[in-house]
Design an enzyme around this catalytic site. Sequence first.
Site, short mmCIF file in Angstrom:
data_model
loop_
_atom_site.label_atom_id
_atom_site.label_comp_id
_atom_site.label_asym_id
_atom_site.label_seq_id
_atom_site.Cartn_x
_atom_site.Cartn_y
_atom_site.Cartn_z
N ASP A 1 100.24 56.20 18.97
CA ASP A 1 98.79 56.31 18.75
C ASP A 1 97.99 55.37 19.66
OD1 ASP A 1 96.62 57.57 17.60
OD2 ASP A 1 96.37 56.04 16.05
N HIS B 1 94.43 59.01 18.42
CA HIS B 1 93.93 60.08 17.54
C HIS B 1 92.40 60.14 17.50
CE1 HIS B 1 93.44 56.88 14.47
NE2 HIS B 1 92.54 57.70 13.97
N SER C 1 89.19 52.76 13.75
CA SER C 1 90.46 52.99 14.45
C SER C 1 90.32 52.58 15.91
CB SER C 1 90.87 54.46 14.35
OG SER C 1 91.69 54.65 13.23
#
Lengths: 298, 195
Positions: free
Chosen positions: A80, A50, A155
């Site tokens: 992801d 993402h 992330s």
Amino acid sequence: MSSILGTLSENLATTVELAGPSIVRVEGRSRLPASGIVWSSDGVIVTANHALERDEGIGIGLPNGASTQASLAGRDPTTDIAVLRVQVTGLAKATWAEHMTLRVGHIVLALGRPGRTVQATIGVVSALGDAWRTAVGGRIDRYVQTDVTMCPGFSGGPLVSGAGQFAGMNSTALNRGAPVAIPHATIGRVVEAILAHGRVKRGYLGIGTYPVRLQGATAQQAKQETGLLVNSVEPGSPADIGGLLLGDIVIALEKQPVRFPNELLASLGGERVGKAVQVTVVRGGQVRDLSVIIGERP
Amino acid sequence: MPAILDALNNELAKTVNQAEHGLVHIQSGSGFGSGTIVHPDGLIVTNAHVIGGGVKEVSLPDGSRVEARILADDRYYDLAALSAPASGLTPIALGDSDRLRSGQFLFAIGNPWGVPGAATAGVYIGKRREVRLDGGPAREWLAAGIHVRPGHSGGPLVDAEGRLVGINTMMAGLDVGLAVPVAAVKRFLKEAFGV
């Protein structure tokens, strides 16, 4: 420095420093860069899908301060995970924790490299569980939830155990913003599939659906309140061949209830490709079973 | 509870308690905040934004309430120095913000929402640099995974040894606090007093 607190504090900082060489900066979106983990010393890097908004022009900030370009080997939105390649050798491959060494209550660090240096936050392992499926159907081999603060750009960075080993890749995209770590086993599976085929296999039916409320008697018979009304069937698709019709309401797949679109997606894992599955539908007020051979999503 | 956790808790409490001796509560014309004692004779550092409406009253660690004078302030670096008529205070030893390492424990002490001497702990995340397009001096903050809230401003950010590494200044989201590095505090005091 002999106090426990002082020693702990120094050990945490040292853990961050030792993990740093396996964490890179990933510049693949217009906002702040994200982080990535060195998967192999010859240039395979994993990051959060993402956080990668583009497929080309991806920049990597290496631990030694140098910058380089990465090519996208492939991505799997369902877990992801995105896999990148850089033409650099001698990178410091991450050291991964043995499966199942984490315990609820363990102190863990979330690390990221959104800028030049590695940054850290701390937390504890909040919850552990068995394998689970993400809302978009990806299979994650273990549920690992923590209360670490995910700073912007964290992330794709690692969750690091007290022993200094990588215990997963942090993502906030899979569980309504709560930080979960994607374990080594899942990353390994996805990396292998992507490096071999450029993608991760996903099951495919070839129908369009939307959720509808089931009528009283049907709901009682089906033991659920909603199902998925089939509003399109692609000609020649697995669903078409298996006999699904416009107007059918799908209520189960292999006896697992299908009440919402994400439950249907979740049931279409790559392991079902090529296999005959029992699709339960409501047609004309009657519940009936069809056999459909799952195809592979193009 | 395992002995090591018990011992750790005792040390945490000791570190926080020690820092609380260097914390004051500031009532200003515009609200309240915290201040950090840096000299036994009543020299207090706080954020410039804390004393926006002038200083009404300062509550010292012993509970006494005194009036304080503003000696210097720097709106850009959000720092101010106050003088309180007191002696024998327990200043917080100054640490070195340039030698902080990500992952180190830090503690913010202050008066969030007026709660006196409240502590919040987390680890040092890293430096946040301001990006300036006009060529002016870029400010730098220490980011830590601590829950800084209104009223923390001006209070001490200390390391595991209880040394001052920053002045708590603002929130950056619910889980991250920003502090003016003690290096900037030292510069500010030097420019203001030549010490």
